[in-house]
Design a protein around this motif. Structure first.
Motif, short mmCIF file in Angstrom:
data_model
loop_
_atom_site.label_atom_id
_atom_site.label_comp_id
_atom_site.label_asym_id
_atom_site.label_seq_id
_atom_site.Cartn_x
_atom_site.Cartn_y
_atom_site.Cartn_z
N THR A 123 0.65 -1.08 -0.23
CA THR A 123 0.06 0.31 -0.20
C THR A 123 0.84 1.70 -0.15
N PRO A 124 0.20 2.71 0.22
CA PRO A 124 0.75 4.06 -0.13
C PRO A 124 1.59 4.22 1.18
N HIS A 125 1.58 3.17 1.91
CA HIS A 125 2.06 3.63 3.48
C HIS A 125 3.07 3.76 3.78
N PHE A 126 3.87 3.63 3.11
CA PHE A 126 5.27 3.67 3.15
C PHE A 126 6.09 5.17 2.82
N ASP A 127 5.30 5.59 1.68
CA ASP A 127 5.63 6.70 0.97
C ASP A 127 4.88 7.92 1.93
N TYR A 128 3.97 7.37 2.49
CA TYR A 128 3.30 8.56 3.79
C TYR A 128 4.61 8.54 4.62
N VAL A 129 4.89 7.33 5.41
CA VAL A 129 5.89 7.18 6.28
C VAL A 129 7.31 7.77 6.52
N CYS A 130 7.65 7.51 4.99
CA CYS A 130 9.03 8.04 4.81
C CYS A 130 8.36 9.80 4.37
N SER A 131 7.76 9.73 3.47
CA SER A 131 7.27 11.64 3.77
C SER A 131 7.55 12.39 5.09
N GLY A 132 6.88 11.66 5.76
CA GLY A 132 6.82 12.43 7.28
C GLY A 132 7.22 12.34 7.90
N VAL A 133 7.96 11.53 8.04
CA VAL A 133 9.42 11.64 8.53
C VAL A 133 10.17 12.57 7.83
N THR A 134 10.78 12.51 6.88
CA THR A 134 11.79 13.38 6.25
C THR A 134 11.59 14.97 6.57
N GLN A 135 10.54 14.83 6.63
CA GLN A 135 9.49 16.43 6.29
C GLN A 135 9.74 16.91 8.28
N GLY A 136 9.49 15.42 9.04
CA GLY A 136 9.47 16.26 10.02
C GLY A 136 11.21 16.18 10.71
N ILE A 137 12.13 16.17 10.15
CA ILE A 137 13.55 16.17 10.81
C ILE A 137 13.68 17.27 9.75
N THR A 138 13.61 18.01 8.82
CA THR A 138 13.82 18.62 8.19
C THR A 138 13.14 20.35 9.00
N GLU A 139 11.65 19.56 9.94
CA GLU A 139 11.77 20.68 10.03
C GLU A 139 12.19 20.62 11.87
N LEU A 140 12.56 20.35 12.72
CA LEU A 140 13.17 20.20 13.21
C LEU A 140 15.07 20.59 13.47
N ASN A 141 15.41 20.30 12.36
CA ASN A 141 16.67 21.09 11.78
C ASN A 141 16.42 22.07 11.91
N LEU A 142 15.82 22.82 11.13
CA LEU A 142 15.33 24.50 11.10
C LEU A 142 14.39 25.38 12.13
N MET A 143 14.67 24.00 13.23
CA MET A 143 13.23 24.90 14.55
C MET A 143 14.61 24.96 15.53
N TYR A 144 16.05 24.00 15.66
CA TYR A 144 16.77 23.97 17.28
C TYR A 144 18.50 24.07 16.29
N ASP A 145 18.99 24.32 17.51
CA ASP A 145 19.46 24.55 16.72
C ASP A 145 21.30 24.11 17.21
N ILE A 146 20.72 22.67 17.13
CA ILE A 146 21.93 21.83 17.42
C ILE A 146 20.96 21.02 15.83
N PRO A 147 21.65 19.78 15.58
CA PRO A 147 21.92 18.64 14.44
C PRO A 147 20.36 17.73 14.51
N PHE A 148 20.36 17.30 13.97
CA PHE A 148 19.05 16.27 13.73
C PHE A 148 19.52 15.43 12.56
N ILE A 149 19.64 13.87 12.89
CA ILE A 149 20.86 13.48 11.56
C ILE A 149 19.43 12.11 11.14
N PHE A 150 20.15 12.40 9.64
CA PHE A 150 18.54 11.34 9.33
C PHE A 150 18.99 9.82 8.85
N GLY A 151 19.03 9.10 10.15
CA GLY A 151 19.48 7.12 9.92
C GLY A 151 18.30 6.57 9.62
N LEU A 152 17.93 6.90 8.13
CA LEU A 152 16.43 6.45 8.47
C LEU A 152 16.79 5.34 7.03
#
Ligand code: DLZ
Length: 164
Positions: free
Chosen positions: A95-124
């Motif tokens: 099902t398309p579930h994979f795409d929703y989860v991957c894009s949700g996490v990718t977007q979420g990590i990008t936002e964290l990197n913009l919001m906080y003064d520390i790096p959030f590293i993508f190990g997915l």
């Protein structure tokens, strides 16, 4: 694809800064635990190989990859950390579930990197098959956890250099 020929654990040891004074959070998804625990092992071993102290590596777990963003945000707010490594493994299903989860996490990590003064590293890991994940969690393509740890150390060093 580039990673088809790349070992995620191969790097020049001497090019990585000393991590002895660094405090690093790691948030790990429990879904596909047999893979994510190997990513965690790789990340912790690599951090320690570069001098990070065990007591300065803070590990927390969340149920699935979709919860990683929230877990990482809570971790960053509850502790004094220099970086947060995010580890998960999403495997494509029917099902398309994979795409929703991957894009949700990718977007979420990008936002964290913009919001906080520390790096959030993508190990997915975002793979089509379990075998592809096995190959990247200590298998023929190395360990994405090692790669995430090296990236965390380099990004903390990058931030420190800009501040000093
Ligand atoms: C539901 C689900 C599915 C089908 N597949 C995965 C996966 O391959 N990897 C993963 O980390 N998590 C998966 N999940 C769980 C979701 O990430 C999430 O935990 C649930 O949808 C609850 O929010």
């Amino acid at each position: 694809m580039a990673t088809a020929y790349q070992n995620l654990s191969e790097y020049d040891f001497d090019s990585v800064p000393d991590a002895s004074g660094m405090r690093i959070g790691i948030v790990v998804a429990e879904w596909n635990k047999e893979i994510t625990e190997k990513l965690l092992e790789g990340a912790c071993n690599t951090l320690e190989r570069h001098g990070a102290k065990t007591e300065n590596i803070l590990v927390t777990r969340v149920p699935g990859s979709f919860e990683l963003t929230f877990g990482a945000k809570q971790l960053a707010e509850s502790r004094e950390l220099d970086a947060v490594i995010i580890l998960g493994c999403v495997i494509r299903g029917d099902t398309p579930h994979f795409d929703y989860v991957c894009s949700g996490v990718t977007q979420g990590i990008t936002e964290l990197n913009l919001m906080y003064d520390i790096p959030f590293i993508f190990g997915l890991l975002t793979n089509d098959t379990m075998q592809q994940s096995i190959d990247r969690a200590g298998g023929i393509h190395g360990n994405k956890g090692d790669e995430a740890a090296i990236t965390a150390i380099k990004m903390i060093d990058f931030s420190c250099k800009l501040k000093n």
